[in-house]
Motif scaffolding. Structure first.
Motif, PDB file in Angstrom:
ATOM      1  N   ALA A   1      -1.765  -4.560  -5.507  1.00  0.00           N
ATOM      2  CA  ALA A   1      -2.984  -5.583  -5.717  1.00  0.00           C
ATOM      3  C   ALA A   1      -2.741  -6.879  -5.487  1.00  0.00           C
ATOM      4  N   GLY A   2      -1.861  -7.195  -6.106  1.00  0.00           N
ATOM      5  CA  GLY A   2      -1.650  -8.984  -6.021  1.00  0.00           C
ATOM      6  C   GLY A   2      -1.159  -9.211  -4.844  1.00  0.00           C
ATOM      7  N   ALA A   3      -0.158  -8.511  -4.201  1.00  0.00           N
ATOM      8  CA  ALA A   3       0.496  -8.710  -2.883  1.00  0.00           C
ATOM      9  C   ALA A   3      -0.580  -8.739  -1.836  1.00  0.00           C
ATOM     10  N   SER A   4      -1.470  -7.674  -1.853  1.00  0.00           N
ATOM     11  CA  SER A   4      -2.619  -7.509  -0.615  1.00  0.00           C
ATOM     12  C   SER A   4      -3.631  -8.724  -0.747  1.00  0.00           C
ATOM     13  N   VAL A   5      -3.975  -8.891  -1.954  1.00  0.00           N
ATOM     14  CA  VAL A   5      -5.037  -9.925  -1.968  1.00  0.00           C
ATOM     15  C   VAL A   5      -4.400 -11.399  -1.816  1.00  0.00           C
ATOM     16  N   ALA A   6      -3.268 -11.697  -2.103  1.00  0.00           N
ATOM     17  CA  ALA A   6      -2.578 -12.920  -1.633  1.00  0.00           C
ATOM     18  C   ALA A   6      -2.323 -13.262  -0.291  1.00  0.00           C
ATOM     19  N   ALA A   7      -1.845 -11.834   0.314  1.00  0.00           N
ATOM     20  CA  ALA A   7      -1.610 -11.998   1.696  1.00  0.00           C
ATOM     21  C   ALA A   7      -2.951 -11.896   2.527  1.00  0.00           C
ATOM     22  N   ARG A   8      -3.895 -12.015   2.001  1.00  0.00           N
ATOM     23  CA  ARG A   8      -5.210 -12.148   2.793  1.00  0.00           C
ATOM     24  C   ARG A   8      -5.427 -10.741   3.607  1.00  0.00           C
ATOM     25  N   ILE A   9      -5.052  -9.427   3.137  1.00  0.00           N
ATOM     26  CA  ILE A   9      -5.109  -8.246   3.610  1.00  0.00           C
ATOM     27  C   ILE A   9      -6.494  -7.642   3.339  1.00  0.00           C
TER      28      ILE A   9
ATOM     29  N   ASN B   1       6.609 -10.105  -2.902  1.00  0.00           N
ATOM     30  CA  ASN B   1       5.741 -11.444  -3.057  1.00  0.00           C
ATOM     31  C   ASN B   1       5.460 -12.086  -1.593  1.00  0.00           C
ATOM     32  N   PRO B   2       4.097 -12.086  -1.412  1.00  0.00           N
ATOM     33  CA  PRO B   2       3.937 -12.894  -0.113  1.00  0.00           C
ATOM     34  C   PRO B   2       4.509 -14.230   0.004  1.00  0.00           C
ATOM     35  N   HIS B   3       4.580 -14.840  -1.220  1.00  0.00           N
ATOM     36  CA  HIS B   3       5.149 -16.420  -1.158  1.00  0.00           C
ATOM     37  C   HIS B   3       6.549 -16.479  -0.916  1.00  0.00           C
ATOM     38  N   ASN B   4       7.394 -15.385  -1.109  1.00  0.00           N
ATOM     39  CA  ASN B   4       8.546 -15.307  -0.941  1.00  0.00           C
ATOM     40  C   ASN B   4       9.119 -13.794  -0.948  1.00  0.00           C
ATOM     41  N   ARG B   5       9.458 -13.138   0.171  1.00  0.00           N
ATOM     42  CA  ARG B   5       9.614 -11.616   0.036  1.00  0.00           C
ATOM     43  C   ARG B   5      10.759 -11.288  -0.953  1.00  0.00           C
TER      44      ARG B   5
ATOM     45  N   PHE C   1       0.835  -1.149   0.145  1.00  0.00           N
ATOM     46  CA  PHE C   1       0.053  -0.034  -0.120  1.00  0.00           C
ATOM     47  C   PHE C   1       0.812   1.339   0.098  1.00  0.00           C
ATOM     48  N   VAL C   2       0.403   2.208  -0.624  1.00  0.00           N
ATOM     49  CA  VAL C   2       1.030   3.677  -0.544  1.00  0.00           C
ATOM     50  C   VAL C   2       0.333   4.298   0.418  1.00  0.00           C
ATOM     51  N   THR C   3      -1.150   4.351   0.640  1.00  0.00           N
ATOM     52  CA  THR C   3      -1.800   5.124   1.644  1.00  0.00           C
ATOM     53  C   THR C   3      -2.924   4.317   2.287  1.00  0.00           C
ATOM     54  N   ILE C   4      -3.293   4.221   3.540  1.00  0.00           N
ATOM     55  CA  ILE C   4      -4.201   3.494   4.103  1.00  0.00           C
ATOM     56  C   ILE C   4      -4.746   4.533   5.256  1.00  0.00           C
ATOM     57  N   ASP C   5      -5.863   5.168   5.268  1.00  0.00           N
ATOM     58  CA  ASP C   5      -6.483   5.700   5.937  1.00  0.00           C
ATOM     59  C   ASP C   5      -7.368   5.152   7.080  1.00  0.00           C
ATOM     60  N   GLU C   6      -6.827   4.611   8.166  1.00  0.00           N
ATOM     61  CA  GLU C   6      -7.528   3.501   9.004  1.00  0.00           C
ATOM     62  C   GLU C   6      -8.843   4.124   9.526  1.00  0.00           C
ATOM     63  N   ALA C   7      -8.902   5.515   9.982  1.00  0.00           N
ATOM     64  CA  ALA C   7      -9.899   6.129  10.599  1.00  0.00           C
ATOM     65  C   ALA C   7     -11.020   6.190   9.488  1.00  0.00           C
TER      66      ALA C   7
END
Length: 479
Positions: free
Chosen positions: A165-173, A150-154, A51-57
């Protein structure tokens, strides 16, 4: 009580879009607790640079609003489900960088059309995914915001340009992420990260509000955990009426084609073995798989013409986007802020006067070549009676970050552009295409299978892909 809540959050993180929407709608989980669990996972795996940006609030506030809407009877199809968005999409009130430092403070005042469609369906913008600068690359290397891993091997790349997008879906984020595809930028990271990536027919999804490379090639699309989730989001974005399934519950009598001369001429041995095994299993499930040939110069014609259009269109398309969307930067500002190697590429190929700039005459020939690619696909589908074409999405698994620009496929050294070798023809012809994971290599890296259908046959492609997924699909959780 705390332990039970923790177990419930752990289970909820594994939900796909359809399953999460049903769980929230049925009251089994709240959107707030689901979103909080995903935010916790994003923090735990921040080293992926997904991610570049996440606004948690803002994400949690939207989740609480979704829970209130449910309490008063809302049944919106994506109610309370957080989705990530590639940082080339405009997002109202949430910064949009296009992956470049020049725009690190830009906050749009409107959403891209696809983001609006997701929000109208009750979905939540979880955050903005990392990407290759201006979507110009296939490995996930971003200079200002970090190399996506890559979540399978960093130690390995994610693919690009929809790298985060690929990393965040694969990592179950997140259960799904909106991406963009010009020559393979959804399908390549889907293949290398082990998720599903869907590129619609060119023009099926709106591109309004998404930074372009080429209007002739660009498509918006989605990466998700399964084909069912892609089908739901496609229906929402296109506002299409839900189509009735064919009634077929298996692959008996379905005819696929494969073209070894064009798609297996340069692949790793493990990739080829995995593909042949998938074909055999489809045949055992009752499908017909016939061999076809798209012509001797098919691959070179597709690659040369597509890269010509890709580079020729960039300056005009991006300049127009910046003007129309009140982005506080001109093309020259973007160009001057590029990392040195990309700036050099643009100086050579994108800027008029560059030694490699594509002339107007060559551009016209390239557009004509794309018409020829379309004709060959149409003729092949018609002559063979096949509904879709099968092939390995990428010719290798994810190369290492250390060797991402030059690596071996078999005993041949290639550049990173080889990752898009098999995905380019569908972009050239504007076909709908989807990549599904079919297992892991001996080194534990994902392998993808691409399925292409005729133009406009998106819903049928998704239906076929669900059956293929049930037969040969192998989604695995890396972490």
């Amino acid at each position: 009580m705390e332990r039970r809540r923790s177990r419930k959050q752990t289970r909820s993180r594994g939900l796909g879009v359809v399953a999460a929407a049903a769980a929230i709608r049925d009251g089994n989980i709240s959107s707030e607790s689901y979103t909080a669990a995903l935010l916790q996972r994003a923090r735990a795996h921040s080293d992926l640079n997904a991610f570049v940006t996440i606004d948690e609030a803002a994400a949690l506030a939207a989740a609480r609003d979704a829970d209130k809407a449910r309490a008063v009877g809302s049944t919106a199809p994506l109610l309370g489900v957080p989705l990530a968005v590639k940082d080339s999409y405009l997002t109202k009130g949430l910064r949009t960088t296009l992956g470049v430092k020049t725009l690190e403070g830009f906050v749009p005042d409107k959403d891209a059309d696809v983001v609006s469609a997701v929000k109208d369906a009750g979905g939540i913008v979880f955050g903005k995914n990392n990407l290759v600068e201006l979507s110009y690359g296939l490995t996930g290397n971003n200079s200002p915001y970090g190399q996506a891993k890559n979540p399978h091997n960093r130690d390995h790349v994610t693919g690009g340009s929809s790298s985060g997008a690929g990393a965040s879906v694969a990592a179950r984020i997140v259960p799904a992420a909106l991406g963009g595809d010009t020559v393979g930028s959804i399908r390549v990271p889907a293949s290398l990260c082990g998720v599903v990536g869907f590129k619609p027919t060119t023009g099926r999804w709106s591109r309004n509000g998404v930074a372009p490379i080429s209007h002739a090639l660009d498509t918006t699309g989605v990466l998700a955990r399964n084909v069912e989730d892609c089908a739901l989001i496609d229906q929402i974005v296109t506002k299409a009426e839900e189509t009735e399934p064919s009634g077929r519950s298996d692959l008996k009598g379905v005819r696929f084609a494969y073209a070894p001369r064009q798609y297996l001429d340069l692949v790793d041995a493990e990739i080829e073995a995995n593909f042949k095994d998938a074909v055999q299993r489809l045949r055992e499930a009752g499908a017909e798989v016939v061999e076809v040939d798209l012509g001797e110069n098919f691959s070179s014609l597709a690659e040369t013409s597509t890269w010509n259009i890709f580079f020729h269109d960039t300056m005009e398309a991006l300049s127009d986007f910046l003007r129309r969307n009140n982005v506080p930067a001109a093309f020259d500002d973007i160009y001057n802020g590029l990392k040195p190697d990309l700036k050099e590429t643009w100086a050579h190929l994108v800027l008029p006067g560059g030694a490699g700039f594509i002339s107007a005459d060559t551009y016209k020939v390239s557009l004509s070549d794309h018409s020829e690619i379309q004709r060959r696909f149409s003729e092949t589908f018609s002559r063979s009676g096949a509904e879709a074409l099968l092939f390995p999405t990428t010719p290798s698994t994810a190369p290492s970050i250390e060797h991402q620009y030059k690596f071996l496929i078999g005993d041949q050294e290639v550049s990173y552009s080889a990752l898009a070798k098999n995905t380019i023809p569908a972009s050239a012809a504007g076909l709908p295409a989807i990549s599904i994971p079919t297992g892991l290599s001996s080194s534990g890296l994902p392998i993808g299978l691409e399925i292409d259908a005729a133009r406009g046959r998106d819903r049928r492609l998704l239906e076929l892909a669900r059956h293929v997924e049930a037969t040969v699909g192998a989604l695995t959780s890396p972490i």
